[in-house]
Design a protein around this motif. Structure first.
Motif, PDB file in Angstrom:
ATOM      1  N   UNK A 134       0.831  -1.203   0.000  1.00 46.52           N
ATOM      2  CA  UNK A 134       0.000   0.000   0.000  1.00 46.52           C
ATOM      3  C   UNK A 134       0.865   1.251   0.000  1.00 46.52           C
ATOM      4  N   UNK A 135       1.882   1.217   0.851  1.00 50.32           N
ATOM      5  CA  UNK A 135       2.774   2.364   0.937  1.00 50.32           C
ATOM      6  C   UNK A 135       3.463   2.609  -0.415  1.00 50.32           C
ATOM      7  N   UNK A 136       3.856   1.527  -1.082  1.00 45.80           N
ATOM      8  CA  UNK A 136       4.565   1.672  -2.349  1.00 45.80           C
ATOM      9  C   UNK A 136       3.650   2.144  -3.475  1.00 45.80           C
ATOM     10  N   UNK A 137       2.380   1.722  -3.450  1.00 48.54           N
ATOM     11  CA  UNK A 137       1.523   1.945  -4.615  1.00 48.54           C
ATOM     12  C   UNK A 137       0.547   3.107  -4.487  1.00 48.54           C
ATOM     13  N   UNK A 138       0.027   3.336  -3.291  1.00 46.73           N
ATOM     14  CA  UNK A 138      -1.065   4.302  -3.148  1.00 46.73           C
ATOM     15  C   UNK A 138      -0.684   5.702  -3.651  1.00 46.73           C
ATOM     16  N   UNK A 139       0.516   6.205  -3.296  1.00 46.19           N
ATOM     17  CA  UNK A 139       0.860   7.545  -3.763  1.00 46.19           C
ATOM     18  C   UNK A 139       0.906   7.629  -5.287  1.00 46.19           C
ATOM     19  N   UNK A 140       1.280   6.522  -5.925  1.00 45.47           N
ATOM     20  CA  UNK A 140       1.409   6.517  -7.385  1.00 45.47           C
ATOM     21  C   UNK A 140       0.068   6.530  -8.096  1.00 45.47           C
ATOM     22  N   UNK A 141      -0.921   5.900  -7.469  1.00 45.94           N
ATOM     23  CA  UNK A 141      -2.191   5.757  -8.191  1.00 45.94           C
ATOM     24  C   UNK A 141      -3.202   6.841  -7.811  1.00 45.94           C
ATOM     25  N   UNK A 142      -2.970   7.518  -6.692  1.00 44.38           N
ATOM     26  CA  UNK A 142      -3.854   8.624  -6.334  1.00 44.38           C
ATOM     27  C   UNK A 142      -5.269   8.216  -5.997  1.00 44.38           C
ATOM     28  N   UNK A 143      -5.447   6.958  -5.618  1.00 45.98           N
ATOM     29  CA  UNK A 143      -6.765   6.465  -5.187  1.00 45.98           C
ATOM     30  C   UNK A 143      -6.560   5.598  -3.952  1.00 45.98           C
ATOM     31  N   UNK A 144      -7.556   5.536  -3.066  1.00 44.36           N
ATOM     32  CA  UNK A 144      -7.420   4.688  -1.878  1.00 44.36           C
ATOM     33  C   UNK A 144      -7.250   3.220  -2.280  1.00 44.36           C
ATOM     34  N   UNK A 145      -6.299   2.556  -1.642  1.00 41.42           N
ATOM     35  CA  UNK A 145      -5.955   1.185  -2.027  1.00 41.42           C
ATOM     36  C   UNK A 145      -6.114   0.220  -0.851  1.00 41.42           C
ATOM     37  N   UNK A 146      -6.717  -0.940  -1.136  1.00 46.28           N
ATOM     38  CA  UNK A 146      -6.817  -2.031  -0.158  1.00 46.28           C
ATOM     39  C   UNK A 146      -6.107  -3.245  -0.752  1.00 46.28           C
ATOM     40  N   UNK A 147      -5.512  -4.060   0.115  1.00 44.64           N
ATOM     41  CA  UNK A 147      -4.845  -5.278  -0.354  1.00 44.64           C
ATOM     42  C   UNK A 147      -5.608  -6.491   0.190  1.00 44.64           C
TER      43      UNK A 147
END
Lengths: 319, 319
Positions: B90-103
């Motif tokens: 989440x830490x690696x991907x969320x800033x890149x995609x600009x949308x809330x992320x759940x794993x």
């Protein structure tokens, strides 16, 4: 508000008035023998007697052995108490006791007792296995008791761990129950006793029929034959638990019931199998321990499952 | 609001924009090969590309293979995609995609897909088994996805059904996965082919290495050797399912994955074992059927597990 928990077993009915903190204020026992009418009468008597003169009892929950059909408040099958089968329990009992009544499975109630007041009181994910004549089970996942679609869920004792293994009381082969119950332990013990007549176990077997308790007793005194019997049962217990650890990812597995007095003699081989067979991270998280409430888990858990009829919530709160 | 579901597998990343009704508006695929940086880059690319120009995407859920540690949003162990292990996703991907992320775990997401939009859309208690190279599992009980304490729950494939059975990819012996996955089917087939060289299966085995798909193909054409292989796998599947039926008391068991194209050739022996080994009322309630969403279950289920970061609820609602 307090609640009355009733634990109906193969030989006795135990009813207790329980506080929300899990203190039993008063308890009575009646036999569960006799025909269905007598059983129902004794349940009503136990509830009336234990509740007499106690203020603030909000509701009652009856924990019953066997496979429940919740929507009909009846037990479909109860090998150890055939007289309770197929009676619409709530309809038969609620008018007599004058308090709201809920029906639950006894092993699920015992698990809920450990969850609220015992070995699982600090976790949200608990698995409870009760080793007695049979093997009962109860699962709390995300703080919720796993009842299944009909209230018949949680039957951890009837998972096949040895497909061609010995016949189980349920008719299947190689259920966990057939491999690590008190009955299974006595069966292993008779085989080992015959092979090792010089052991304490072998010498006892000449004098009388071995029962599960003998094995623990002799194992505690260091008899290697008796120790090997508990090792065998504990290994099978661990094979079953390892699968449950992978499926439920629980924080605690609590092992209760009469057989659990064997303690580490049974749990050490079980933990070894879990270490071998379960997967990280579940394997590394789980703690396997002896249940802490003893025979009162049923009464305590049942009381904590009694519901307020208006809100539908547990009188003691919780999921 | 729509959501993006991303299904990361051993060979590909599939990302889809999904409506609350379970319609996939657009889908893209990227390979999941290469080192960790490339994997992460391709996940970001897939999400950006599929979401481009689509309005009303509220959140993203990434379904990942292997054993999840939810609190740290990382995969502890992923035998089919080692490059994803131990990255705080989440830490690696969320800033890149600009949308809330759940794993979430991929098999749990697939089960949730079947629960919301497929074989379990009309029930509250669903068990999903995905038969492919391995055996994945997911359980919905009382309308809630069973994640366990760390998000590693639902591993139905790694329950021991044959304590001394063949080695499983997980290191254990006789897991359900070792007994009824595509890999197990190919293993049985090679044994049977060697014993019955005159069968279609035996004749094919002389020409090339048998894979799971060959068995279904030949069984459909009536080759008795191939039929006996599916019978063996279906029997073990049923031994495992019977235990789950007793534990979960589910309304539906949905069998998905590439192996499930064998349909009744596999499910008929499984049902027979359930009839023999599971107990009433659970045994009589459960319906065992082929999952209905096919390979899209992961994308659909992941989307339905995407959460609104403010309320913490699923964007599509539900437990």
């Amino acid at each position: 508000m307090n609640a009355i928990g009733v634990d109906v077993g193969g030989t006795k009915i135990a009813a207790g008035v329980v506080t929300p903190e899990g203190r039993i204020l008063r308890e009575v026992r009646y036999p569960s023998s006799g025909p269905p009418e007598v059983l129902l009468e004794n349940i009503v008597r136990a509830i009336r007697e234990v509740g007499r003169g106690v203020d603030g009892v909000a509701a009652v929950c009856l924990a019953v052995p066997g496979l429940l059909v919740s929507a009909e408040d009846r037990v479909a099958f109860s090998p150890n108490l055939r007289t309770i089968e197929n009676i619409p329990l709530r309809k038969a009992l609620e008018p007599e006791i004058g308090l709201p009544l809920t029906i639950e499975n006894d092993a699920n109630a015992a698990a809920w007792g450990e969850f609220r007041f015992g070995a699982g009181s600090e976790v949200d994910h608990l698995l409870c296995v009760t080793l007695g004549t049979g093997v009962g089970g109860g699962v709390i996942s995300h703080g919720v008791l796993l009842r299944g679609a009909q209230g018949a869920g949680g039957e951890l004792g009837h998972v096949t761990v040895h497909a061609t293994g010995p016949r189980c009381a349920c008719g299947n082969r190689g259920c966990l129950e057939a491999m690590c119950s008190g009955t299974a332990i006595a069966r292993y013990a008779r085989v080992v006793a015959a092979k090792r007549p010089e052991s304490a176990l072998g010498r006892l077997a000449v004098r009388r029929r071995i029962i599960g308790e003998d094995v623990t007793e002799l194992a505690r005194r260091g008899d290697r034959a008796a120790l090997s019997v508990l090792e065998e049962a504990g290994t099978w217990l661990g094979i079953g638990l390892a699968g449950f650890v992978n499926v439920f990812n629980p924080e605690v597995v609590a092992v209760g019931g009469a057989v659990s007095v064997a303690g580490e003699l049974l749990l050490a081989p079980a933990r070894r199998e879990i270490a071998l067979r379960a997967r990280p991270p579940s394997r590394d998280l789980v703690r396997v321990k002896v249940a802490t409430l003893g025979p009162e888990s049923g009464v305590l858990g049942a009381a904590a499952l009694a519901r307020d009829p208006e809100s539908g919530e547990y009188v003691f709160g919780g999921g």
